[in-house]
Scaffold this active site. Structure first.
Site, PDB file in Angstrom:
ATOM      1  N   ARG A 181     -54.806  22.988  11.240  1.00 45.23           N
ATOM      2  CA  ARG A 181     -53.710  23.930  11.076  1.00 45.23           C
ATOM      3  C   ARG A 181     -53.370  24.558  12.429  1.00 45.23           C
ATOM      4  O   ARG A 181     -54.195  24.564  13.350  1.00 45.23           O
ATOM      5  CB  ARG A 181     -54.087  25.023  10.076  1.00 45.23           C
ATOM      6  CG  ARG A 181     -54.488  24.489   8.700  1.00 45.23           C
ATOM      7  CD  ARG A 181     -54.977  25.631   7.812  1.00 45.23           C
ATOM      8  NE  ARG A 181     -55.348  25.186   6.484  1.00 45.23           N
ATOM      9  CZ  ARG A 181     -56.579  24.841   6.104  1.00 45.23           C
ATOM     10  NH1 ARG A 181     -57.579  24.894   6.992  1.00 45.23           N
ATOM     11  NH2 ARG A 181     -56.835  24.449   4.870  1.00 45.23           N
ATOM     12  N   TYR A 186     -51.552  13.720  -1.362  1.00 46.29           N
ATOM     13  CA  TYR A 186     -51.291  12.661  -0.394  1.00 46.29           C
ATOM     14  C   TYR A 186     -51.430  11.272  -1.003  1.00 46.29           C
ATOM     15  O   TYR A 186     -50.854  10.317  -0.498  1.00 46.29           O
ATOM     16  CB  TYR A 186     -52.222  12.815   0.813  1.00 46.29           C
ATOM     17  CG  TYR A 186     -51.986  14.109   1.534  1.00 46.29           C
ATOM     18  CD1 TYR A 186     -50.826  14.315   2.270  1.00 46.29           C
ATOM     19  CD2 TYR A 186     -52.901  15.153   1.448  1.00 46.29           C
ATOM     20  CE1 TYR A 186     -50.589  15.518   2.912  1.00 46.29           C
ATOM     21  CE2 TYR A 186     -52.675  16.355   2.089  1.00 46.29           C
ATOM     22  CZ  TYR A 186     -51.515  16.531   2.811  1.00 46.29           C
ATOM     23  OH  TYR A 186     -51.290  17.723   3.430  1.00 46.29           O
ATOM     24  N   HIS A 219     -47.190  21.544  10.577  1.00 45.57           N
ATOM     25  CA  HIS A 219     -47.818  21.154   9.319  1.00 45.57           C
ATOM     26  C   HIS A 219     -47.429  19.727   8.943  1.00 45.57           C
ATOM     27  O   HIS A 219     -48.161  19.048   8.216  1.00 45.57           O
ATOM     28  CB  HIS A 219     -47.430  22.136   8.205  1.00 45.57           C
ATOM     29  CG  HIS A 219     -48.544  22.401   7.235  1.00 45.57           C
ATOM     30  ND1 HIS A 219     -49.684  23.103   7.590  1.00 45.57           N
ATOM     31  CD2 HIS A 219     -48.712  22.038   5.941  1.00 45.57           C
ATOM     32  CE1 HIS A 219     -50.488  23.170   6.555  1.00 45.57           C
ATOM     33  NE2 HIS A 219     -49.941  22.523   5.537  1.00 45.57           N
ATOM     34  N   ARG A 276     -49.949  17.450  10.228  1.00 45.16           N
ATOM     35  CA  ARG A 276     -51.123  17.491   9.340  1.00 45.16           C
ATOM     36  C   ARG A 276     -50.903  16.563   8.141  1.00 45.16           C
ATOM     37  O   ARG A 276     -51.789  15.799   7.752  1.00 45.16           O
ATOM     38  CB  ARG A 276     -51.343  18.938   8.903  1.00 45.16           C
ATOM     39  CG  ARG A 276     -52.512  19.186   7.945  1.00 45.16           C
ATOM     40  CD  ARG A 276     -52.660  20.700   7.782  1.00 45.16           C
ATOM     41  NE  ARG A 276     -53.486  21.086   6.663  1.00 45.16           N
ATOM     42  CZ  ARG A 276     -54.804  21.214   6.699  1.00 45.16           C
ATOM     43  NH1 ARG A 276     -55.447  20.924   7.811  1.00 45.16           N
ATOM     44  NH2 ARG A 276     -55.478  21.607   5.644  1.00 45.16           N
ATOM     45  N   LYS A 304     -59.759  28.529   7.073  1.00 42.32           N
ATOM     46  CA  LYS A 304     -59.503  29.679   6.212  1.00 42.32           C
ATOM     47  C   LYS A 304     -60.822  30.283   5.727  1.00 42.32           C
ATOM     48  O   LYS A 304     -61.754  29.565   5.384  1.00 42.32           O
ATOM     49  CB  LYS A 304     -58.658  29.263   5.011  1.00 42.32           C
ATOM     50  CG  LYS A 304     -57.220  28.892   5.378  1.00 42.32           C
ATOM     51  CD  LYS A 304     -56.411  28.557   4.147  1.00 42.32           C
ATOM     52  CE  LYS A 304     -54.960  28.256   4.492  1.00 42.32           C
ATOM     53  NZ  LYS A 304     -54.145  27.934   3.304  1.00 42.32           N
ATOM     54  N   HIS A 322     -59.781  21.359   2.953  1.00 44.43           N
ATOM     55  CA  HIS A 322     -59.310  21.803   1.638  1.00 44.43           C
ATOM     56  C   HIS A 322     -60.499  22.224   0.776  1.00 44.43           C
ATOM     57  O   HIS A 322     -61.499  21.499   0.697  1.00 44.43           O
ATOM     58  CB  HIS A 322     -58.568  20.674   0.916  1.00 44.43           C
ATOM     59  CG  HIS A 322     -57.199  20.420   1.457  1.00 44.43           C
ATOM     60  ND1 HIS A 322     -56.528  19.222   1.284  1.00 44.43           N
ATOM     61  CD2 HIS A 322     -56.353  21.209   2.174  1.00 44.43           C
ATOM     62  CE1 HIS A 322     -55.342  19.288   1.863  1.00 44.43           C
ATOM     63  NE2 HIS A 322     -55.215  20.483   2.410  1.00 44.43           N
TER      64      HIS A 322
END
Length: 329
Positions: free
Chosen positions: A180, A310, A275, A278, A204, A301
């Site tokens: 990110r 995806y 993004h 990504r 995150k 994730h």
């Protein structure tokens, strides 16, 4: 309720990265829990200022709605009040994804309030919101990604300066690792393991992971660190891997401008921003045969379900290729 009303709202906003002018004059029984919840998210979960700002915006909208409808104590809010707020948001034309995000923020807030004994029960437990449309993310083809990087390298060679070396390095790293923007800007010099060709990334919630780095990305990063960064680094640079033209740690907004500008050089490429690189990295890995769990770990994730989008992208490409190429399609 007077002095602490605006102080609480201002404190909550400041910690979430929102200026004092954005505060709302809420009563203590509403502003206090919001302040405490944001502090808890920041300290316990290590959320970024950007994420905290999003939480504050969503929850402040709810609390202002409650206040305007005569609810001045969190304990007095019930399911009907929450549904009324969501209905008002929907009537204002909010997107389904926005509705889903705000509903999730409310669920988290009231669940925390119950768990910390600020409320006897969670009035949001039965709250429902529209399910978002699961749209396939736009992405670059492998040829477009290759063209993007080749163009960036050509421009950097023509320019010959440190900024060009930096821009090539960050584009290569974004596409090679799928990190990110905030993770890219947060990289420190010690996060690169040259021998193992991996980057240590803090994602995150301050979760740490290691992501592999391809040879072209490593070469571009080494060139930047050896010949570009020393020309821009100042005392303000600290250990930052990527720095701006004034020497400070590179700002995510600058990275977005760099990526948008680079994408404009590729004919037919969608203007996706960082993004999008990504998305491209994940899609191209799956197209090349990578397993979903490995891609999940590389992207950071928390849930495999997030990564599964995806697989739909690659399925759509396979279907399109089949329809175009098979004589009896």
């Amino acid at each position: 309720m007077g002095a602490r009303v605006e102080e609480a709202a201002a404190a909550a906003g400041t910690r979430a990265g929102v200026g004092a002018d954005d505060r709302a004059p809420l009563p203590d029984a509403l502003a206090g829990p919001l302040e405490d919840y944001l502090r808890d998210l920041r300290l316990r979960r290590g959320l970024s200022p950007h994420t905290l700002r999003a939480y504050r915006t969503d929850l402040l909208g709810l609390l202002v709605h409650l206040h305007e409808h005569g609810v001045d104590d969190l304990a007095d809010a019930d399911l009907r009040d929450l549904r009324g707020w969501l209905a008002a948001e929907q009537a204002a034309g909010r997107a389904r994804t926005t509705m889903q995000r705000r509903s999730a923020a409310v669920h988290g807030f009231f669940r925390w309030a119950e768990q910390t004994h600020r409320l006897p029960t969670d009035p949001s437990a039965a709250l429902r919101s529209p399910r978002p449309h699961r749209r396939l993310p736009e992405t670059l083809s492998q040829a477009e990604a290759q063209q993007l990087l080749e163009d960036a390298i050509a421009i950097a060679r023509e320019d010959g300066g440190p900024v060009g070396l930096r821009d090539v390095a960050l584009l290569e790293v974004l596409y090679a690792t799928g990190v990110r923007v905030a993770e890219l800007c947060g990289l420190d010099l010690g996060d690169l393991d040259r021998d193992r060709r991996v980057l240590r990334v803090f994602g995150k919630g301050a979760k740490e992971r290691s992501v592999p780095l391809g040879v072209p990305a490593l070469d571009a990063l080494e060139s930047w660190l050896a010949r570009g960064r020393p020309a821009l680094a100042t005392a303000a640079s600290g250990a930052a891997t990527f720095v701006g033209e004034r020497g400070g740690r590179l700002d995510p907004r600058v990275v977005r401008r760099i990526v948008h500008r680079a994408l404009r050089t590729v004919d037919g490429a969608p203007d996706l921003g960082p993004h999008g690189l990504r998305h491209a990295m994940a899609t191209h890995l799956l197209e090349g045969g990578a397993d979903l769990r490995s891609v999940q770990e590389m992207l950071g994730h928390a849930s495999l379900a997030t990564t599964q989008i995806y697989t739909h992208v690659t399925d759509e490409r396979l279907r399109s290729a089949y329809l175009q190429a098979h004589p009896r399609a």
